[in-house]
Design an enzyme around this catalytic site. Structure first.
Site, short mmCIF file in Angstrom:
data_model
loop_
_atom_site.label_atom_id
_atom_site.label_comp_id
_atom_site.label_asym_id
_atom_site.label_seq_id
_atom_site.Cartn_x
_atom_site.Cartn_y
_atom_site.Cartn_z
N LYS A 289 -5.75 7.45 9.18
CA LYS A 289 -5.94 6.00 9.09
C LYS A 289 -6.94 5.67 8.00
CE LYS A 289 -3.38 4.97 12.74
NZ LYS A 289 -2.24 4.05 12.74
N ASP A 317 -2.23 5.44 6.58
CA ASP A 317 -1.80 4.24 7.31
C ASP A 317 -2.92 3.21 7.29
OD1 ASP A 317 -0.80 2.35 9.03
OD2 ASP A 317 -0.50 3.69 10.73
N GLU A 343 1.30 3.59 4.69
CA GLU A 343 2.01 2.86 5.73
C GLU A 343 1.38 1.48 5.95
OE1 GLU A 343 2.83 3.61 10.49
OE2 GLU A 343 2.69 5.30 9.11
N GLU A 372 7.42 -0.77 11.63
CA GLU A 372 7.09 -0.77 13.05
C GLU A 372 6.89 -2.18 13.60
OE1 GLU A 372 2.70 0.03 14.23
OE2 GLU A 372 3.08 1.35 12.53
N ASP A 395 10.99 1.05 15.29
CA ASP A 395 10.22 1.13 16.53
C ASP A 395 11.21 0.88 17.66
OD1 ASP A 395 7.09 0.55 17.71
OD2 ASP A 395 8.76 -0.22 18.88
N HIS A 422 8.24 5.06 14.01
CA HIS A 422 6.92 4.84 14.60
C HIS A 422 6.98 5.21 16.07
CE1 HIS A 422 4.23 2.00 16.90
NE2 HIS A 422 3.36 2.62 16.14
#
Length: 510
Positions: A289, A317, A343, A372, A395, A422
């Site tokens: 992240k 992400d 992402e 997602e 998703d 996701h």
């Protein structure tokens, strides 16, 4: 519960959830139950007015949440529970007494279900309470055949999902499964196109021949990029080598990547510990992240890249953190760590923004991954048309059922964009494994640049949790969509009488 159309089109094959129970018969959906987890209302829905007050979650001020009544509207369909119908409702008028309709018209009860805990969180969602709306469909089968469904949320608003399910009850009760399977497209459109509701649900993926599968999909609004005949041709070509690909999945599974090592907020020591353990377990694909602080991102990305080495795959992400120019500038500074993708670099609704970022990052060898948060197939269509992504992330609970996810898989195949689902939430790993394994066997026929997210939490609450071997999803062998929760988990986390909630509420009072 899975169904398959066989040589006798008027009959439906149902695999029950115990070995050796494969039989031919027709079943009728006769009853529904609904449990849910999240924030808000009282435990059991007996009257619409019960939603006028809410229990404030621990650590949250009461004035942070509006009264729940504002989040609910009276049911609009004939046949919904009498106790839900508010006086003066446009379709109902006064409340109706449906008790005379008999036991065949038994309707869902609503109760507070599993509250499954707090976990490390992505940047954009700083106070999640991982929750779920959990649906059980019962039939009049003598063996007690049931179907299970789940929709993951971050807490607040789960009661809206509950209302959506209740509003759709009349579309499902007393339906013959044979009638549903015989016209999946019509049933799907009935659920998603109610003139006054238009709330999507998802249902089980079934094993069908190409023509029958195409008949399940709604091509409305996407025929400019994918026609019914084109979809059929993709599935027809997917029959070549299908048996071998299925055997490959059964033997080796579908490749996964882990997000569990590098959440924001982890100390360097924790990150190193989790990353070392993942490497020992055979993981070769890692996601970190980013987006809170550039210098911190550089330090953390250097740490994890040094640990995993140059040959393993690293993704990043941002969880919708940046504006478009900021995303390009930030990723230029992180490019030295060779990420495969960034992402959700910006707002998930900004299709042209994603396209701008995507084009700008091509010289850096960094792809854009998103999806997602996409709420329908049209958004995916436009992302593909605009060349706004290099990796498409479905998703399993975001779109309007399995059907809509299948249409997205087919569009991705036509545009030659790899699908990397996701799966970071309640039951998402359990659900999406079915979709991505199907994609490999019947649609994409490729594993190049393809992988499925895996997050190692909450699986202990499911009766049929995912099985990961050598960093791969092993195909589930139990019937259904892997969504059934353990009874003891549901009971323990029931609101407000479950053990977990009793302790939390007691601590809040003290």
């Amino acid at each position: 519960m899975r169904s398959e159309v066989g040589g006798e089109p008027e009959r439906v094959r149902l695999w029950c959830s115990f070995p050796g129970a494969e039989t031919w018969r027709e079943k009728r959906v006769s009853h529904g139950t609904l449990n849910w987890a999240g924030h808000s209302s009282r435990a059991k829905l007996t009257k619409f007015a019960k939603f006028s007050s809410a229990v404030t979650p621990p650590g949250r001020a009461a004035n942070q949440r509006p009264p729940c009544r504002a989040l609910h509207t009276p049911p609009l369909c004939r046949g919904c529970p009498a106790e839900l119908a508010a006086p003066g409702c446009g379709r109902h008028g006064a409340r109706q007494d449906l008790s005379a309709l008999g036991p065949r018209c038994a309707l869902p009860h609503v109760a507070r279900g599993p509250r499954l805990g707090r976990y490390a969180f992505p940047l954009q969602h700083t106070d999640p309470d991982y929750s779920a709306a959990y649906v059980v469909l019962e039939t009049d089968a003598e063996d007690g055949l049931k179907g299970y469904g789940i929709t993951f949320t971050l807490g607040k608003g789960t009661e809206v999902v509950v209302c959506a399910v209740n509003a759709l009850v009349p579309h499902l009760l007393n339906k013959d499964l044979g009638d549903i399977v015989g016209d999946f497209r019509g049933f799907y459109r009935q659920l998603t196109s109610d003139g006054q509701l238009r709330w999507p649900l998802w249902k089980l993926l079934v094993d069908m021949d190409p023509r029958k599968l195409v008949s399940c999909l709604d091509f409305r609004y996407i025929t400019d990029v994918l026609t019914e005949e084109e979809a059929y041709e993709i599935l027809r070509k997917g029959q070549v080598g299908k048996k071998e690909r299925e055997e490959q999945m059964l033997a080796h599974g579908y490749p996964a990547y882990t997000t569990s090592c590098a959440w924001l907020g982890y100390s360097d020591a924790t990150l190193k510990q989790l990353c070392s353990k993942a490497l020992e377990d055979g993981w070769t694909r890692f996601k970190v992240k980013v987006g809170a602080d550039l210098q911190d991102d550089i330090r953390r990305c250097r740490l994890i890249r040094n640990m995993i080495g140059p040959e393993k795959t690293l993704m990043m992400d941002a969880n919708q953190r940046w504006d478009v120019p900021e995303a390009v500038e930030w990723m230029a500074k992180l490019a030295e760590f060779k990420p495969l993708w960034i992402e959700e670099p910006t707002s998930p609704d900004d299709i042209l923004g994603h396209a701008t970022i995507s084009k700008a990052l091509v010289p850096l060898g960094i792809g854009v991954a998103t999806g997602e948060q996409c709420h329908n197939r049209v958004i995916f269509k436009q992302l593909l048309q605009a060349k706004a992504l290099q990796f498409l992330q479905i998703d399993s609970c975001r779109l309007g059922s399995v059907n809509e996810n299948l249409s997205v898989l087919l569009m991705a195949k036509k545009f030659d964009i790899p699908v990397c689902p996701h799966a970071g939430g309640v039951g998402l790993c359990e659900l999406v494994q079915h979709l991505i394994i199907f994609d490999f066997i019947s649609v994409s026929a490729s594993l190049k640049d393809r992988m499925c997210e895996y997050v190692d939490h909450l699986h202990e609450h499911f009766k049929y949790p995912v099985i990961i071997k050598k960093a791969s999803y092993m195909p589930p062998k139990d019937a259904g969509y892997s969504t059934e929760m353990k009874e003891e988990s549901v009971k323990k986390h029931q609101y407000p009488d479950g053990e977990v909630w009793e302790k939390l509420l007691a601590a809040q009072v003290n």
